[in-house]
Design a protein around this motif. Sequence first.
Motif, PDB file in Angstrom:
ATOM      1  N   SER A 113      26.308 -10.868  16.547  1.00 54.05           N
ATOM      2  CA  SER A 113      25.905 -11.853  15.556  1.00 54.05           C
ATOM      3  C   SER A 113      27.030 -12.035  14.548  1.00 54.05           C
ATOM      4  CB  SER A 113      24.614 -11.428  14.839  1.00 54.05           C
ATOM      5  OG  SER A 113      24.819 -10.219  14.130  1.00 54.05           O
ATOM      6  N   ALA A 114      26.903 -13.067  13.725  1.00 54.30           N
ATOM      7  CA  ALA A 114      27.925 -13.352  12.723  1.00 54.30           C
ATOM      8  C   ALA A 114      27.672 -12.619  11.416  1.00 54.30           C
ATOM      9  CB  ALA A 114      27.993 -14.851  12.464  1.00 54.30           C
ATOM     10  N   ALA A 115      26.514 -12.018  11.281  1.00 60.32           N
ATOM     11  CA  ALA A 115      26.179 -11.228  10.094  1.00 60.32           C
ATOM     12  C   ALA A 115      25.111 -10.235  10.489  1.00 60.32           C
ATOM     13  CB  ALA A 115      25.694 -12.114   8.955  1.00 60.32           C
ATOM     14  N   PHE A 116      25.046  -9.124   9.781  1.00 63.77           N
ATOM     15  CA  PHE A 116      24.058  -8.110  10.123  1.00 63.77           C
ATOM     16  C   PHE A 116      22.969  -8.075   9.060  1.00 63.77           C
ATOM     17  CE2 PHE A 116      22.128  -4.010  10.779  1.00 63.77           C
ATOM     18  CZ  PHE A 116      22.050  -3.949  12.153  1.00 63.77           C
ATOM     19  N   GLY A 117      21.788  -8.519   9.463  1.00 66.32           N
ATOM     20  CA  GLY A 117      20.649  -8.492   8.543  1.00 66.32           C
ATOM     21  C   GLY A 117      20.596  -9.724   7.670  1.00 66.32           C
ATOM     22  N   GLY A 118      19.431  -9.938   7.085  1.00 65.72           N
ATOM     23  CA  GLY A 118      19.239 -11.130   6.279  1.00 65.72           C
ATOM     24  C   GLY A 118      19.422 -10.910   4.800  1.00 65.72           C
ATOM     25  N   ASP A 119      19.120  -9.729   4.308  1.00 65.72           N
ATOM     26  CA  ASP A 119      19.246  -9.472   2.880  1.00 65.72           C
ATOM     27  C   ASP A 119      19.474  -7.987   2.651  1.00 65.72           C
ATOM     28  OD1 ASP A 119      16.668  -8.028   2.654  1.00 65.72           O
ATOM     29  OD2 ASP A 119      15.811  -9.998   3.065  1.00 65.72           O
ATOM     30  N   GLY A 120      19.796  -7.627   1.439  1.00 66.84           N
ATOM     31  CA  GLY A 120      20.119  -6.240   1.129  1.00 66.84           C
ATOM     32  C   GLY A 120      18.982  -5.281   1.389  1.00 66.84           C
ATOM     33  N   GLU A 121      17.753  -5.696   1.128  1.00 70.08           N
ATOM     34  CA  GLU A 121      16.613  -4.804   1.321  1.00 70.08           C
ATOM     35  C   GLU A 121      16.417  -4.492   2.803  1.00 70.08           C
ATOM     36  OE1 GLU A 121      13.651  -2.238   0.815  1.00 70.08           O
ATOM     37  OE2 GLU A 121      14.950  -3.073  -0.738  1.00 70.08           O
ATOM     38  N   TRP A 122      16.527  -5.510   3.659  1.00 69.81           N
ATOM     39  CA  TRP A 122      16.404  -5.277   5.104  1.00 69.81           C
ATOM     40  C   TRP A 122      17.478  -4.326   5.565  1.00 69.81           C
ATOM     41  CZ3 TRP A 122      19.262  -5.416   9.482  1.00 69.81           C
ATOM     42  CH2 TRP A 122      18.572  -5.408  10.700  1.00 69.81           C
ATOM     43  N   GLN A 123      18.694  -4.510   5.101  1.00 65.72           N
ATOM     44  CA  GLN A 123      19.799  -3.648   5.512  1.00 65.72           C
ATOM     45  C   GLN A 123      19.585  -2.215   5.046  1.00 65.72           C
ATOM     46  OE1 GLN A 123      22.428  -6.326   3.617  1.00 65.72           O
ATOM     47  NE2 GLN A 123      23.280  -7.145   5.515  1.00 65.72           N
ATOM     48  N   ARG A 124      19.063  -2.042   3.848  1.00 62.85           N
ATOM     49  CA  ARG A 124      18.793  -0.686   3.353  1.00 62.85           C
ATOM     50  C   ARG A 124      17.732   0.000   4.194  1.00 62.85           C
ATOM     51  NH1 ARG A 124      19.929  -3.201  -1.640  1.00 62.85           N
ATOM     52  NH2 ARG A 124      17.771  -3.896  -1.889  1.00 62.85           N
ATOM     53  N   ARG A 125      16.699  -0.743   4.566  1.00 61.44           N
ATOM     54  CA  ARG A 125      15.646  -0.157   5.406  1.00 61.44           C
ATOM     55  C   ARG A 125      16.195   0.208   6.783  1.00 61.44           C
ATOM     56  NH1 ARG A 125      12.452  -4.476   3.457  1.00 61.44           N
ATOM     57  NH2 ARG A 125      12.562  -5.442   5.523  1.00 61.44           N
ATOM     58  N   PHE A 126      17.000  -0.675   7.349  1.00 60.02           N
ATOM     59  CA  PHE A 126      17.604  -0.391   8.653  1.00 60.02           C
ATOM     60  C   PHE A 126      18.445   0.870   8.586  1.00 60.02           C
ATOM     61  CE2 PHE A 126      21.410  -0.523  11.264  1.00 60.02           C
ATOM     62  CZ  PHE A 126      20.897  -0.692  12.534  1.00 60.02           C
ATOM     63  N   LEU A 127      19.279   0.959   7.570  1.00 59.92           N
ATOM     64  CA  LEU A 127      20.176   2.104   7.451  1.00 59.92           C
ATOM     65  C   LEU A 127      19.383   3.398   7.280  1.00 59.92           C
ATOM     66  CD1 LEU A 127      23.204   2.626   7.442  1.00 59.92           C
ATOM     67  CD2 LEU A 127      23.191   2.386   4.957  1.00 59.92           C
ATOM     68  N   ALA A 128      18.360   3.363   6.440  1.00 59.82           N
ATOM     69  CA  ALA A 128      17.539   4.563   6.229  1.00 59.82           C
ATOM     70  C   ALA A 128      16.844   4.983   7.517  1.00 59.82           C
ATOM     71  CB  ALA A 128      16.515   4.298   5.130  1.00 59.82           C
ATOM     72  N   ASP A 129      16.351   3.996   8.280  1.00 58.07           N
ATOM     73  CA  ASP A 129      15.653   4.302   9.528  1.00 58.07           C
ATOM     74  C   ASP A 129      16.596   4.921  10.555  1.00 58.07           C
ATOM     75  OD1 ASP A 129      13.275   3.972  11.334  1.00 58.07           O
ATOM     76  OD2 ASP A 129      14.693   2.694  12.411  1.00 58.07           O
ATOM     77  N   ARG A 130      17.803   4.369  10.681  1.00 55.91           N
ATOM     78  CA  ARG A 130      18.751   4.869  11.673  1.00 55.91           C
ATOM     79  C   ARG A 130      19.355   6.217  11.267  1.00 55.91           C
ATOM     80  NH1 ARG A 130      20.562   1.625  15.900  1.00 55.91           N
ATOM     81  NH2 ARG A 130      18.846   0.221  16.428  1.00 55.91           N
ATOM     82  N   LEU A 131      19.474   6.446   9.969  1.00 53.74           N
ATOM     83  CA  LEU A 131      20.072   7.700   9.508  1.00 53.74           C
ATOM     84  C   LEU A 131      19.071   8.848   9.452  1.00 53.74           C
ATOM     85  CD1 LEU A 131      22.388   6.467   6.617  1.00 53.74           C
ATOM     86  CD2 LEU A 131      23.102   7.294   8.851  1.00 53.74           C
ATOM     87  N   GLN A 132      17.784   8.524   9.394  1.00 51.18           N
ATOM     88  CA  GLN A 132      16.774   9.573   9.239  1.00 51.18           C
ATOM     89  C   GLN A 132      16.862  10.660  10.310  1.00 51.18           C
ATOM     90  OE1 GLN A 132      12.744   8.177   8.872  1.00 51.18           O
ATOM     91  NE2 GLN A 132      11.879  10.234   8.877  1.00 51.18           N
ATOM     92  N   PRO A 133      16.975  10.307  11.612  1.00 52.32           N
ATOM     93  CA  PRO A 133      17.077  11.370  12.618  1.00 52.32           C
ATOM     94  C   PRO A 133      18.292  12.280  12.387  1.00 52.32           C
ATOM     95  CG  PRO A 133      16.592   9.273  13.658  1.00 52.32           C
ATOM     96  CD  PRO A 133      16.940   8.967  12.239  1.00 52.32           C
TER      97      PRO A 133
END
Length: 258
Positions: A113-133
Amino acid sequence: MTPLPACAERGEGARTVVFLHGIGADHRVFDDQLETFAKGGRALAWDMPGYGDSPPLAPMTFEGLAEALRALLDERRVERGVIVGHSMGGMVAQELAARHPERVAALALVATSAAFGGDGEWQRRFLADRLQPLDEGKTPADIAPALVRGMIGDDPDPRAIDRAVACMSSVPAKTYRAALHALVTFDRRASLTTIRCPTLVLAGERDRVASPAVMQRMAEAISGARYRMLAGVGHLANLERPAAFDAVLAEFLDAIPS
């Protein structure tokens, strides 16, 4: 000094096809493509900095990744390459095209894609979810099987899952963390209209990471881009259906003037 990435290389000829893997892989995911495209020229697949035999990049940024790729092209004497980027590798390809368009003869942007995620909150949730394990002490090898199964489509090549899991299992946890943090910063939407080289945008019908709709919009923003979708394929197109993937890429390459 920019660290020089490692790569696998096969074949020889005037045209060089350069394959860039995604966040949970290394050059081995393109073994089939190296064999196919070495028959008609030169084919190269890098290990992104921090992956495989490549030294890490600190901090890992898309600017730094593009410069590392440029350094590899210099070292391998590739004046202008056909850059094929999958997922995060497709973002590195876009970054190179934006910063060094003179080094890009053509682009193939796959499941990206040309950008990752739609807004800062979505990106923060994604990062927290992927880093949790990882925060809980798990390794990329622990999470690889479930992540890979969630990315594939219908009836993949039997080797696809094993190879994808093996590649992700070998990614150092520190590298995976750094790549995730870099991933959420990516935004090259404004650069799409500046791409002037022949471009293929290739989607998988069953891709839940880079949906066909997102990729089709990206293709529409790039002047003259060719959009193709592989039926039944998920996020790992070149592994799931290597023959179909290679055929689409070969058709695109054959249409590019020498």
